[in-house]
Design a protein around this motif. Structure first.
Motif, mmCIF file in Angstrom:
data_model
loop_
_atom_site.group_PDB
_atom_site.id
_atom_site.type_symbol
_atom_site.label_atom_id
_atom_site.label_comp_id
_atom_site.label_asym_id
_atom_site.label_seq_id
_atom_site.Cartn_x
_atom_site.Cartn_y
_atom_site.Cartn_z
ATOM 1 N N VAL A 88 0.824 -1.166 0.054
ATOM 2 C CA VAL A 88 -0.221 0.056 0.056
ATOM 3 C C VAL A 88 1.028 1.149 -0.187
ATOM 4 C CG1 VAL A 88 -1.748 1.204 1.397
ATOM 5 C CG2 VAL A 88 -1.906 -1.278 1.267
ATOM 6 N N ALA A 91 0.540 5.862 1.893
ATOM 7 C CA ALA A 91 -0.253 5.849 2.904
ATOM 8 C C ALA A 91 0.189 6.622 4.042
ATOM 9 C CB ALA A 91 -0.622 4.499 3.658
ATOM 10 N N GLY A 163 -5.717 6.677 4.391
ATOM 11 C CA GLY A 163 -6.051 6.300 2.883
ATOM 12 C C GLY A 163 -6.258 7.445 1.999
ATOM 13 N N ASN A 164 -6.993 7.573 1.053
ATOM 14 C CA ASN A 164 -6.900 8.609 0.122
ATOM 15 C C ASN A 164 -8.205 9.720 0.442
ATOM 16 O OD1 ASN A 164 -5.266 7.414 -1.993
ATOM 17 N ND2 ASN A 164 -6.916 6.335 -2.830
ATOM 18 N N GLN A 168 -11.033 7.037 5.284
ATOM 19 C CA GLN A 168 -10.227 5.894 5.215
ATOM 20 C C GLN A 168 -9.331 6.171 6.220
ATOM 21 O OE1 GLN A 168 -9.167 5.833 1.146
ATOM 22 N NE2 GLN A 168 -10.896 5.328 0.461
#
Length: 234
Positions: A88, A91, A163-164, A168
């Motif tokens: 990932v 992040a 996250g984005n 998230q």
């Protein structure tokens, strides 16, 4: 067209429950009604933008204004991956913790342990293309809390992964091998089955150590699936 990889749901009991009687504060903050599904809007999906351009990385918690904090210096590193081991990237990983004496740099922490002016206990890093992150800090101390048992939380570091978008966000804690307080800690013991709890304990890693300077601990994080790291849900 590449066939999609099927989602493998977590096994029952491998994630912390929303309401854990031994962890008293969950009684006041866990949902009391069934969840409602709400449509995701552009705001939740894309804003704010968690990038180094907006949030400057801070990967050395052990120094403030060029002055070294007290305590056992260490390097913490690992990878953030999905359930299939894919990295990932990009992040934002936030960390916060108590100082070596077990006190947070926060006005609400009135523990009578000493504050360290050279340790604020907060940092922020971003994963690279391979999902790797790393930061330098001081090993936190245990501290008292009002829950059943001996009344002391084990040494730990809090992790917040973004996250984005703002919706998230996942929160977890990293613990240290061999800590005797783990056997009595309501949060750790309520974090799922034995395999899930083991995923919350970092590994002492000689490859991360710097001789005469810092110990090294490896803490890998899996975001979902049967091997997911336990995350706080309430």
């Amino acid at each position: 067209m590449v066939d999609p990889i099927p989602f493998r749901p977590v096994a029952p009991g491998s994630q912390p429950p929303l309401d854990l009687p031994s962890y008293r504060s969950t009684a006041h903050r866990h949902p009391s009604q069934p969840p409602l599904r709400m449509p995701t809007t552009l705001t939740e999906a894309s804003a704010p933008s968690f990038t180094p351009a907006w949030y400057a990385p801070h990967d050395d918690l052990s120094v403030v204004d060029g002055k070294q904090a007290l305590g056992e210096r260490m390097i913490v590193a690992g990878r953030v991956t999905d359930e299939n081991g894919r990295p990932v990237a990009g992040a934002m990983v936030e960390v916060w913790q108590a100082n070596a004496a077990g006190r947070y740099h926060h006005a609400r922490d009135q523990h009578d342990a000493p504050l360290d002016p050279n340790f604020h206990g907060e940092g922020r890093v971003f994963t690279d293309a391979e999902g790797r992150y790393s930061f330098t800090t001081i090993k936190p101390g245990a501290y008292p809390w009002r829950n059943p048992g001996p009344g002391w939380r084990p040494q730990h570091i809090h992790f917040g992964l973004h996250g984005n978008g703002f919706a998230q966000r996942l929160i977890t804690q990293m613990y240290f091998p061999g800590d005797p307080l783990l056997a009595f800690d309501a949060i750790f013991q309520g974090s799922g089955d034995d395999a899930a709890k083991r995923r919350l304990i970092a590994d002492l890693d000689p490859e991360l150590m710097r001789p005469d300077w810092a110990l090294g601990y490896r803490f890998d994080i899996v975001l979902r699936g049967r091997a997911a790291t336990p995350f706080e849900n309430a």
